[in-house]
Design a protein around this motif. Structure first.
Motif, short mmCIF file in Angstrom:
data_model
loop_
_atom_site.label_atom_id
_atom_site.label_comp_id
_atom_site.label_asym_id
_atom_site.label_seq_id
_atom_site.Cartn_x
_atom_site.Cartn_y
_atom_site.Cartn_z
N LYS A 1 9.17 29.03 50.21
CA LYS A 1 9.46 27.98 49.68
C LYS A 1 9.81 28.65 48.16
CE LYS A 1 7.56 23.80 51.42
NZ LYS A 1 6.75 22.76 51.22
N ALA A 2 9.08 29.54 47.67
CA ALA A 2 9.27 30.14 46.24
C ALA A 2 8.97 31.61 46.19
CB ALA A 2 8.41 29.03 45.28
N PHE A 3 9.50 32.08 45.17
CA PHE A 3 9.01 33.41 44.69
C PHE A 3 8.15 33.16 43.53
CE2 PHE A 3 9.57 36.04 40.68
CZ PHE A 3 8.59 36.98 40.88
N CYS A 4 8.15 32.19 42.66
CA CYS A 4 7.19 31.58 41.56
C CYS A 4 7.88 30.60 40.83
CB CYS A 4 7.08 32.79 40.54
SG CYS A 4 5.92 32.37 39.13
N ALA A 5 7.12 29.33 40.95
CA ALA A 5 7.57 28.19 40.40
C ALA A 5 6.99 27.90 38.95
CB ALA A 5 7.36 27.07 41.25
N GLY A 6 6.57 28.91 38.22
CA GLY A 6 6.09 28.85 37.14
C GLY A 6 4.92 29.07 36.63
N GLY A 7 4.38 28.66 35.47
CA GLY A 7 3.12 29.10 35.18
C GLY A 7 2.01 27.80 35.42
N ASP A 8 0.65 28.16 35.37
CA ASP A 8 -0.29 26.99 35.60
C ASP A 8 -0.48 26.36 34.23
OD1 ASP A 8 -2.27 25.61 36.52
OD2 ASP A 8 -3.71 27.15 36.60
N VAL A 9 0.63 25.36 34.18
CA VAL A 9 0.68 24.68 32.79
C VAL A 9 -0.47 23.51 32.61
CG1 VAL A 9 2.93 25.08 32.06
CG2 VAL A 9 2.41 23.13 33.78
N ARG A 10 -0.99 23.26 34.14
CA ARG A 10 -2.11 21.93 34.34
C ARG A 10 -3.26 22.64 33.60
NH1 ARG A 10 -1.21 19.95 40.29
NH2 ARG A 10 -0.52 22.15 40.46
N ALA A 11 -3.66 24.01 33.65
CA ALA A 11 -5.11 24.37 33.31
C ALA A 11 -4.65 24.53 31.70
CB ALA A 11 -5.20 25.84 33.83
N LEU A 12 -3.65 24.89 31.13
CA LEU A 12 -3.31 24.76 29.41
C LEU A 12 -3.71 23.46 29.11
CD1 LEU A 12 -0.08 27.11 29.49
CD2 LEU A 12 -2.57 27.75 28.96
N VAL A 13 -3.12 22.57 29.61
CA VAL A 13 -3.19 20.91 29.42
C VAL A 13 -4.67 20.56 29.35
CG1 VAL A 13 -2.58 18.47 29.63
CG2 VAL A 13 -0.76 20.31 29.67
N GLU A 14 -5.39 21.19 30.21
CA GLU A 14 -6.85 20.41 30.73
C GLU A 14 -7.67 21.12 29.57
OE1 GLU A 14 -7.26 21.66 34.45
OE2 GLU A 14 -6.22 19.74 35.51
N ALA A 15 -7.30 22.56 29.01
CA ALA A 15 -8.00 23.17 28.11
C ALA A 15 -8.02 22.55 26.80
CB ALA A 15 -7.47 24.83 27.96
N ALA A 16 -6.68 21.93 26.35
CA ALA A 16 -6.47 21.24 25.27
C ALA A 16 -7.02 19.74 25.06
CB ALA A 16 -4.95 21.25 24.97
N HIS A 17 -7.45 19.30 26.33
CA HIS A 17 -7.68 17.86 26.37
C HIS A 17 -8.77 17.62 25.26
CE1 HIS A 17 -8.00 13.74 28.09
NE2 HIS A 17 -9.54 14.07 28.15
N GLY A 18 -8.77 16.51 24.56
CA GLY A 18 -9.63 16.12 23.56
C GLY A 18 -9.53 16.95 22.23
N LYS A 19 -8.55 17.75 22.18
CA LYS A 19 -8.54 18.58 21.05
C LYS A 19 -7.27 18.62 20.33
CE LYS A 19 -11.96 21.91 22.99
NZ LYS A 19 -12.09 23.11 23.68
N PRO A 20 -6.76 17.39 20.03
CA PRO A 20 -5.33 17.24 19.45
C PRO A 20 -5.51 17.90 18.17
CG PRO A 20 -6.70 15.29 18.75
CD PRO A 20 -7.39 16.05 19.89
N GLY A 21 -4.12 18.58 17.94
CA GLY A 21 -3.86 19.35 16.59
C GLY A 21 -4.61 20.94 16.72
#
Length: 370
Positions: free
Chosen positions: A62-82
């Motif tokens: 299906k894919a060579f590579c469909a991007g980066g693991d952006v979910r992990a980035l968003v989860e790391a930022a959760h609860g820390k706006p700004g």
């Protein structure tokens, strides 16, 4: 780690290094450990005189590579706006360093870009010296969907496409097939999906001591002759003149409105592109316009340094987290953008995405000029 490395020895004793992305369930999306491991191995192969060429590929049909693991980035930022989460600072620095290393690698790098080649996958493919696409290839920078922006060097390669096509592809996230990739100089060779093993076998038969560039060119030219009958029809060059006219405007707001008028176009491709834009993130559209304007006269190193600032600032602002939530986590596909109307976004907010978001020296300051 979701990566496989192997070395194959050719008839003259030279070795081919093969790096295989092996996270098939996530369409080979790049995680930080994968990026770091790939960088380490590329460094080893670069300094090993017996390794003469590198092949970068992905497992699964299906894919060579469909991007980066952006979910992990968003989860790391959760609860820390700004705030910029440490994972984001590490991830983007490592990813852009890897992309830059591919662009400047001292040995031939062949990238087999089959299936989906999205976001971070495009960063890898565009850095390679021989960029292979196939009948299954679907290339895109679809960040408008998730409130990010086309990164991984897209400021560089989109700003150098003919006319307004780079701007159009960044605004709409439209897919590029194998023929389009060749037309727009986003790929070098078109081969069949089942030709990979033949390619490897013939690479191992080369005499790597003499006229390497000439031999590689002859090899890929011969392989491509077998595949040309399966080239798909061109999608974007035939539409370039019309796209150039629509996007011959003074700012991103005018560009948004020009494409929005194509929502009910009889041309299904253009109607789909307009739908993606109008359902996408207005902030992203402003960033796309601005990054392409700024990147036209930048070096490759300067582009990655600019994108690092943009990416960290996207992690500090609300749109990226909301886009990932809607598209990839909850999958309700109804993102509630902080700024619903592109005309309502303050210029100062756009400018803030290009400002320094770290202490001290730029983490990518050591990238040499390309």
């Amino acid at each position: 780690m979701n990566l496989q490395f192997e070395e194959l020895t050719g008839t003259d004793g030279a070795r081919l290094g093969i790096a295989t992305l092996d996270a098939e369930k996530s369409l080979n999306a790049l995680s930080l450990p994968m990026i770091l491991a790939l960088q380490d191995r590329l460094d080893v192969w670069a300094s090993d005189p017996q390794v003469v060429c590198v092949l970068l590929r992905g497992n699964g049909a299906k894919a060579f590579c469909a991007g980066g693991d952006v979910r992990a980035l968003v989860e790391a930022a959760h609860g820390k706006p700004g705030k910029v989460p440490p994972l984001a600072a590490q991830f983007f620095a490592a990813e852009y360093r890897l992309d830059y290393a591919l662009h400047t690698y001292p040995k031939p790098v062949i990238c087999w870009g089959h299936g989906y080649v999205l976001g971070g996958g495009m960063g890898l493919l565009q850095g390679a010296s021989i960029r292979v696409v196939t009948p299954s290839s679907r290339l895109a920078m679809p960040e408008i969907n998730i409130g990010l922006y086309p990164d991984v060097g897209a400021s560089w390669f989109l700003s150098r496409l003919p006319g307004k096509l780079g701007l159009f592809l960044g605004l709409t996230g439209s897919h590029i097939n194998g023929r389009d990739a060749l037309d727009l100089d986003l790929a070098d060779r078109f081969l069949l999906d089942d030709q990979q093993e033949e390619m490897i076998d013939r690479l191992l038969q080369l005499n790597w001591q003499e006229q390497t560039a000439v031999q590689l060119n002859s090899l890929f030219k011969a392989l491509q002759q077998e595949a040309t009958e399966q080239l798909p029809p061109a999608q974007w060059l035939p539409r370039r003149q019309q796209i150039d006219e629509w996007l011959d405007v003074g700012d991103a707001i005018c560009a948004w409105n020009a494409l929005k008028h194509q929502l009910h176009s009889q041309d299904a491709l253009l109607a789909k592109a307009a739908k993606t834009l109008t359902e996408g993130c207005p902030m992203t559209a402003l960033l796309v316009w601005e990054q392409i304007q700024r990147a036209r006269h930048m070096s490759l190193a300067e582009v990655f340094q600019m994108e690092y600032s943009m990416s960290l600032n996207c992690c500090r602002h609300p749109e990226f987290a909301e886009g990932v939530r809607a598209r990839l986590i909850d999958k309700d596909h109804t993102p509630h953008w902080h700024w619903q109307d592109i005309a309502s976004i303050p210029l100062a907010v756009v400018e803030a995405h290009f400002e320094k978001a770290w202490e001290g020296r730029h983490p990518l300051a050591d990238l040499s000029e390309y």
